[in-house]
Design a protein around this motif. Structure first.
Motif, mmCIF file in Angstrom:
data_model
loop_
_atom_site.group_PDB
_atom_site.id
_atom_site.type_symbol
_atom_site.label_atom_id
_atom_site.label_comp_id
_atom_site.label_asym_id
_atom_site.label_seq_id
_atom_site.Cartn_x
_atom_site.Cartn_y
_atom_site.Cartn_z
ATOM 1 N N ALA A 42 -2.158 -11.734 4.723
ATOM 2 C CA ALA A 42 -2.982 -11.616 3.520
ATOM 3 C C ALA A 42 -2.333 -10.680 2.506
ATOM 4 N N LEU A 43 -1.808 -9.551 2.986
ATOM 5 C CA LEU A 43 -1.145 -8.623 2.077
ATOM 6 C C LEU A 43 0.120 -9.249 1.497
ATOM 7 N N ALA A 44 0.891 -9.930 2.314
ATOM 8 C CA ALA A 44 2.110 -10.586 1.822
ATOM 9 C C ALA A 44 1.784 -11.613 0.748
ATOM 10 N N ARG A 45 0.764 -12.425 0.980
ATOM 11 C CA ARG A 45 0.374 -13.437 -0.018
ATOM 12 C C ARG A 45 -0.123 -12.786 -1.301
ATOM 13 N N THR A 46 -0.879 -11.709 -1.167
ATOM 14 C CA THR A 46 -1.365 -10.991 -2.344
ATOM 15 C C THR A 46 -0.193 -10.477 -3.170
ATOM 16 N N LEU A 47 0.783 -9.880 -2.512
ATOM 17 C CA LEU A 47 1.951 -9.351 -3.213
ATOM 18 C C LEU A 47 2.785 -10.456 -3.864
ATOM 19 N N GLU A 48 2.862 -11.610 -3.214
ATOM 20 C CA GLU A 48 3.658 -12.733 -3.742
ATOM 21 C C GLU A 48 2.975 -13.446 -4.904
ATOM 22 N N THR A 49 1.656 -13.621 -4.814
ATOM 23 C CA THR A 49 0.947 -14.478 -5.772
ATOM 24 C C THR A 49 0.148 -13.724 -6.825
ATOM 25 N N ARG A 50 -0.142 -12.444 -6.559
ATOM 26 C CA ARG A 50 -1.029 -11.642 -7.407
ATOM 27 C C ARG A 50 -2.459 -12.179 -7.422
ATOM 28 N N ARG A 51 -2.802 -13.000 -6.446
ATOM 29 C CA ARG A 51 -4.174 -13.462 -6.233
ATOM 30 C C ARG A 51 -4.676 -12.756 -4.988
ATOM 31 N N ALA A 52 -5.795 -12.038 -5.110
ATOM 32 C CA ALA A 52 -6.312 -11.256 -3.995
ATOM 33 C C ALA A 52 -6.629 -12.172 -2.811
ATOM 34 N N THR A 53 -5.953 -11.897 -1.705
ATOM 35 C CA THR A 53 -6.107 -12.681 -0.487
ATOM 36 C C THR A 53 -6.517 -11.734 0.628
ATOM 37 N N TYR A 54 -7.570 -12.082 1.326
ATOM 38 C CA TYR A 54 -8.129 -11.226 2.359
ATOM 39 C C TYR A 54 -8.207 -11.992 3.675
ATOM 40 N N PHE A 55 -8.506 -11.261 4.756
ATOM 41 C CA PHE A 55 -8.772 -11.894 6.034
ATOM 42 C C PHE A 55 -10.264 -11.799 6.298
ATOM 43 N N SER A 56 -10.896 -12.937 6.464
ATOM 44 C CA SER A 56 -12.329 -12.974 6.752
ATOM 45 C C SER A 56 -12.534 -12.858 8.252
ATOM 46 N N ARG A 57 -13.186 -11.801 8.669
ATOM 47 C CA ARG A 57 -13.469 -11.630 10.092
ATOM 48 C C ARG A 57 -14.483 -12.658 10.572
ATOM 49 N N SER A 58 -15.459 -13.015 9.734
ATOM 50 C CA SER A 58 -16.478 -13.982 10.152
ATOM 51 C C SER A 58 -15.917 -15.404 10.225
ATOM 52 N N ARG A 59 -15.004 -15.731 9.320
ATOM 53 C CA ARG A 59 -14.408 -17.073 9.316
ATOM 54 C C ARG A 59 -13.163 -17.164 10.201
ATOM 55 N N GLY A 60 -12.573 -16.001 10.502
ATOM 56 C CA GLY A 60 -11.370 -15.969 11.317
ATOM 57 C C GLY A 60 -10.154 -16.559 10.631
ATOM 58 N N ARG A 61 -10.106 -16.410 9.298
ATOM 59 C CA ARG A 61 -8.981 -16.981 8.541
ATOM 60 C C ARG A 61 -8.805 -16.242 7.217
ATOM 61 N N TRP A 63 -8.678 -15.912 3.164
ATOM 62 C CA TRP A 63 -9.390 -16.510 2.033
ATOM 63 C C TRP A 63 -8.916 -15.842 0.750
ATOM 64 N N VAL A 64 -8.770 -16.650 -0.261
ATOM 65 C CA VAL A 64 -8.391 -16.169 -1.592
ATOM 66 C C VAL A 64 -9.676 -15.953 -2.362
ATOM 67 N N LYS A 65 -9.842 -14.750 -2.900
ATOM 68 C CA LYS A 65 -11.070 -14.437 -3.649
ATOM 69 C C LYS A 65 -11.244 -15.440 -4.780
ATOM 70 N N GLY A 66 -12.382 -16.089 -4.802
ATOM 71 C CA GLY A 66 -12.688 -17.054 -5.847
ATOM 72 C C GLY A 66 -12.354 -18.490 -5.493
ATOM 73 N N GLU A 67 -11.812 -18.735 -4.294
ATOM 74 C CA GLU A 67 -11.425 -20.102 -3.949
ATOM 75 C C GLU A 67 -12.626 -21.045 -3.929
ATOM 76 N N GLU A 68 -13.800 -20.514 -3.631
ATOM 77 C CA GLU A 68 -15.004 -21.350 -3.642
ATOM 78 C C GLU A 68 -15.889 -21.052 -4.846
ATOM 79 N N SER A 69 -15.998 -19.780 -5.219
ATOM 80 C CA SER A 69 -16.930 -19.376 -6.278
ATOM 81 C C SER A 69 -16.332 -19.455 -7.684
ATOM 82 N N GLY A 70 -15.003 -19.390 -7.778
ATOM 83 C CA GLY A 70 -14.358 -19.309 -9.082
ATOM 84 C C GLY A 70 -14.296 -17.892 -9.620
#
Length: 117
Positions: A42-61, A63-70
């Motif tokens: 998640a940190l590597a993707r955030t640094l590469e893309t400048r899109r905040a990417t996190y690890f969801s403990r509940s989803r186990g994967r 997620w990019v902030k806004g991927e569903e909500s915009g």
């Protein structure tokens, strides 16, 4: 799969689940928006893309902030704290940061535990 630079990875102190806390603030106002978790990918993707990417403990994967909500976060800066167990993201937030629809995850009188009078 993105790989985190080994020089950065060596500085991180992860919890038992391999995660570090990520505190996200508004780059303009300094308002604390949210806290989430990141693994190395998640940190590597955030640094590469400048899109905040996190690890969801509940989803186990990841997620990019806004991927569903915009309600996206464009990352302007990432810092690591002195202990290596927390990263700080300074972002340009589009829309509410909280999944409840509030501007931050710390909004609401019911969330105040102590405040100056």
């Amino acid at each position: 799969m993105s790989t985190l630079d080994p020089a950065i990875a060596d500085r991180l102190k992860r919890n038992a689940d391999g995660l570090v806390a990520a505190v996200t603030v508004d780059a303009t106002s300094g308002t604390v928006l949210m806290q989430a978790w990141m693994n190395d990918e998640a940190l590597a993707r955030t640094l590469e893309t400048r899109r905040a990417t996190y690890f969801s403990r509940s989803r186990g994967r990841l997620w990019v902030k806004g991927e569903e909500s915009g309600h996206t976060q464009h990352v302007r800066e990432v810092r690591i704290d002195c202990d290596g167990d927390t990263v700080l993201l300074r972002v340009d937030q589009v829309g509410p940061a909280c999944h409840t629809g509030t501007p931050t995850c710390f909004d609401g009188a019911d969330r105040v535990l102590l405040a100056d009078e």
